[in-house]
Design a protein around this motif. Sequence first.
Motif, PDB file in Angstrom:
ATOM      1  N   LEU A   1      -0.862  59.186 119.578  1.00 28.29           N
ATOM      2  CA  LEU A   1      -1.605  59.951 120.605  1.00 28.29           C
ATOM      3  C   LEU A   1      -1.479  59.462 122.112  1.00 28.29           C
ATOM      4  O   LEU A   1      -1.406  60.255 122.956  1.00 28.29           O
ATOM      5  CB  LEU A   1      -3.271  59.598 119.975  1.00 28.29           C
ATOM      6  CG  LEU A   1      -4.292  60.584 120.647  1.00 28.29           C
ATOM      7  CD1 LEU A   1      -3.956  62.061 120.140  1.00 28.29           C
ATOM      8  CD2 LEU A   1      -5.384  60.261 120.034  1.00 28.29           C
ATOM      9  N   LYS A   2      -1.315  58.138 122.265  1.00 30.57           N
ATOM     10  CA  LYS A   2      -0.928  57.603 123.574  1.00 30.57           C
ATOM     11  C   LYS A   2       0.122  58.404 124.352  1.00 30.57           C
ATOM     12  O   LYS A   2       0.334  58.571 125.383  1.00 30.57           O
ATOM     13  CB  LYS A   2      -1.053  56.063 123.607  1.00 30.57           C
ATOM     14  CG  LYS A   2      -2.261  55.520 123.353  1.00 30.57           C
ATOM     15  CD  LYS A   2      -1.955  54.070 123.441  1.00 30.57           C
ATOM     16  CE  LYS A   2      -3.370  53.296 122.975  1.00 30.57           C
ATOM     17  NZ  LYS A   2      -3.162  51.613 123.056  1.00 30.57           N
TER      18      LYS A   2
ATOM     19  N   SER B   1      -2.891  55.847 116.921  1.00 25.75           N
ATOM     20  CA  SER B   1      -3.280  55.775 118.226  1.00 25.75           C
ATOM     21  C   SER B   1      -2.090  55.628 119.140  1.00 25.75           C
ATOM     22  O   SER B   1      -2.167  56.277 120.282  1.00 25.75           O
ATOM     23  CB  SER B   1      -4.376  54.465 118.544  1.00 25.75           C
ATOM     24  OG  SER B   1      -4.309  54.225 120.114  1.00 25.75           O
TER      25      SER B   1
ATOM     26  N   THR C   1      -1.678  58.741 107.355  1.00 24.17           N
ATOM     27  CA  THR C   1      -1.387  58.547 108.741  1.00 24.17           C
ATOM     28  C   THR C   1      -0.346  59.563 109.182  1.00 24.17           C
ATOM     29  O   THR C   1      -0.651  60.041 110.319  1.00 24.17           O
ATOM     30  CB  THR C   1      -1.309  57.202 109.190  1.00 24.17           C
ATOM     31  OG1 THR C   1      -2.090  56.131 108.732  1.00 24.17           O
ATOM     32  CG2 THR C   1      -1.096  56.973 110.653  1.00 24.17           C
TER      33      THR C   1
ATOM     34  N   LEU D   1     -13.138  52.100 116.117  1.00 26.96           N
ATOM     35  CA  LEU D   1     -12.490  53.520 116.602  1.00 26.96           C
ATOM     36  C   LEU D   1     -12.233  52.944 118.381  1.00 26.96           C
ATOM     37  O   LEU D   1     -11.345  53.530 118.952  1.00 26.96           O
ATOM     38  CB  LEU D   1     -13.494  54.628 116.605  1.00 26.96           C
ATOM     39  CG  LEU D   1     -13.628  55.065 115.035  1.00 26.96           C
ATOM     40  CD1 LEU D   1     -14.771  56.298 115.021  1.00 26.96           C
ATOM     41  CD2 LEU D   1     -12.381  55.572 114.705  1.00 26.96           C
TER      42      LEU D   1
ATOM     43  N   LEU E   1      -5.133  53.021 112.069  1.00 19.56           N
ATOM     44  CA  LEU E   1      -5.596  53.358 113.411  1.00 19.56           C
ATOM     45  C   LEU E   1      -4.673  53.054 114.578  1.00 19.56           C
ATOM     46  O   LEU E   1      -4.426  53.877 115.507  1.00 19.56           O
ATOM     47  CB  LEU E   1      -7.101  52.953 113.803  1.00 19.56           C
ATOM     48  CG  LEU E   1      -8.132  53.303 112.521  1.00 19.56           C
ATOM     49  CD1 LEU E   1      -9.388  52.693 113.246  1.00 19.56           C
ATOM     50  CD2 LEU E   1      -8.237  54.741 112.801  1.00 19.56           C
ATOM     51  N   SER E   2      -3.950  52.032 114.587  1.00 17.73           N
ATOM     52  CA  SER E   2      -2.954  51.449 115.550  1.00 17.73           C
ATOM     53  C   SER E   2      -1.734  52.312 115.452  1.00 17.73           C
ATOM     54  O   SER E   2      -1.320  52.927 116.812  1.00 17.73           O
ATOM     55  CB  SER E   2      -2.546  50.011 115.398  1.00 17.73           C
ATOM     56  OG  SER E   2      -1.740  49.785 114.207  1.00 17.73           O
TER      57      SER E   2
ATOM     58  N   ALA F   1      -9.329  51.208 118.958  1.00 16.55           N
ATOM     59  CA  ALA F   1      -8.088  51.927 118.820  1.00 16.55           C
ATOM     60  C   ALA F   1      -7.724  53.194 119.823  1.00 16.55           C
ATOM     61  O   ALA F   1      -6.537  53.127 120.084  1.00 16.55           O
ATOM     62  CB  ALA F   1      -7.999  52.400 117.343  1.00 16.55           C
ATOM     63  N   PHE F   2      -8.811  53.646 120.263  1.00 11.88           N
ATOM     64  CA  PHE F   2      -8.578  54.955 120.886  1.00 11.88           C
ATOM     65  C   PHE F   2      -9.260  54.843 122.090  1.00 11.88           C
ATOM     66  O   PHE F   2     -10.386  55.456 122.554  1.00 11.88           O
ATOM     67  CB  PHE F   2      -8.896  56.077 120.145  1.00 11.88           C
ATOM     68  CG  PHE F   2      -8.281  56.203 118.890  1.00 11.88           C
ATOM     69  CD1 PHE F   2      -7.245  57.011 118.990  1.00 11.88           C
ATOM     70  CD2 PHE F   2      -8.834  55.771 117.724  1.00 11.88           C
ATOM     71  CE1 PHE F   2      -6.652  57.239 117.796  1.00 11.88           C
ATOM     72  CE2 PHE F   2      -8.369  55.869 116.500  1.00 11.88           C
ATOM     73  CZ  PHE F   2      -6.966  56.610 116.430  1.00 11.88           C
TER      74      PHE F   2
ATOM     75  N   VAL G   1      -9.823  58.038 124.153  1.00 12.62           N
ATOM     76  CA  VAL G   1     -10.279  59.113 123.737  1.00 12.62           C
ATOM     77  C   VAL G   1     -11.747  59.462 123.434  1.00 12.62           C
ATOM     78  O   VAL G   1     -12.442  58.240 123.389  1.00 12.62           O
ATOM     79  CB  VAL G   1      -9.858  59.295 122.181  1.00 12.62           C
ATOM     80  CG1 VAL G   1     -10.600  60.308 121.315  1.00 12.62           C
ATOM     81  CG2 VAL G   1      -8.211  59.668 121.984  1.00 12.62           C
TER      82      VAL G   1
END
Length: 428
Positions: free
Chosen positions: A252-253, A249, A198, A35, A245-246, A38-39, A42
């Motif tokens: 989210l970025k 992420s 995802t 986690l 997760l990539s 990847a983030f 966050v």
Amino acid sequence: MRIPMDSRILHDLSDHYDSFYLYDEKTILQRIQALREAFPEVEFLYSVKSNPHPEVLKTMLSHGFGTDAASLGEVLAASRCYEAIGDHEMPDRDRIFYSAPGKSRKDLLGAWQCAAIIADSPGEIRRIEEIAAEMDKKISIGVRINPAYTIGGTAGTGAPAKFGIDEEQFFSILESSGHPHLRINGIHVHLRSQMLNTALLINYHNYLFDMADRIEAAIGAPLDYINLGSGIGIPFTEQDREVDLSVLSGALKEHLRRRKENGKADTRIMIESGRYAPGKSGWYVTKVMDRKISRGKTFIVLNSTMNGFVRPSLVEMVRHLTDDPAPAAWEPFFTGLDTFQFLALRSGDEEVIPAGASEDGETVDLVGSLCTGVDVIASDIRMPHLEPGDLVIITNAGAYAAVMSPMQFASMEKPAQIFLAEDGTIRS
């Protein structure tokens, strides 16, 4: 299916306990690292309700997690844990977030000095306003919102929910002036747990950031924090695939970049995580107490099943109640029909044998020792030949396991909860 520890540890523990949970710190740390990598921008909050074992809680909080607390008891447990590990980096009110419906006045008064309170209803906002007025203080609170959105649906398709304030109702509250002692500085949303798709998670996040923009426009300032809730699931079966997760992420970025461009870089973005780190770290181990044959069917009687780890029994109940090959999940009690894998470790053996993998296998029912016919964790399962003293091991027992099981039923001895530290030491 392999276990991440020497099987001799299980034999040694079974000399002292007939049933026990074993939590593996190495696995927890590996999941935390995934986690974190990847983030990096966050903040993560640990959902204490998933597994409040003191050593698990200590591991999560000592590695930078904030706290998602669902009761005053969890608020206080987290506060004590931060104090015990010597983490004074920030005030507890900035890292413990108390979100639950139906908080009492006692809950609110007990938590407000050491947690950020997340109001769950218009009535709760009024009650917090009354308390703040009595104290003659200005209090910052967050609000849980029930968005006009459903997972896999579209905007404007929100469903009724026991959690949070309906999005459209919340905007009406913002327009009113009925809470002069309150400052709404954050939002919290959570719609679904245990998601492995995802794309669905990305769409959910897209909606929440759009909603946050509209809320910030209404209040005339950036929010201090946006809690996106949880949702990132874990693979329970061999067919399940981890959330990418990539990819999640990366999406989210883009939101973070846009917020930075719009002068909102200081808003803290949070994701809750309950089962992701500890879920795969836990193993439930229970001893064979007896074997018997009744009219041609072999029963393996285990020490503690339904009362020690209830969720496998719930899977069996669902099998009896429906012929649907893929019944809908009812989290966190029921995830799916193949949620748990069963393994055997026979006395004197070092090899852990998965169900269906033994040359001397037999078809049996795995049952518990309670005086109720529903104390069954697996029917017609192919297991190695088992005798009293052998061990049955159940996977995916690190979250929503011990904490949800009816351990007071029949006044049976409770399973032990054991923590295998990264350095190999055993802690209870």
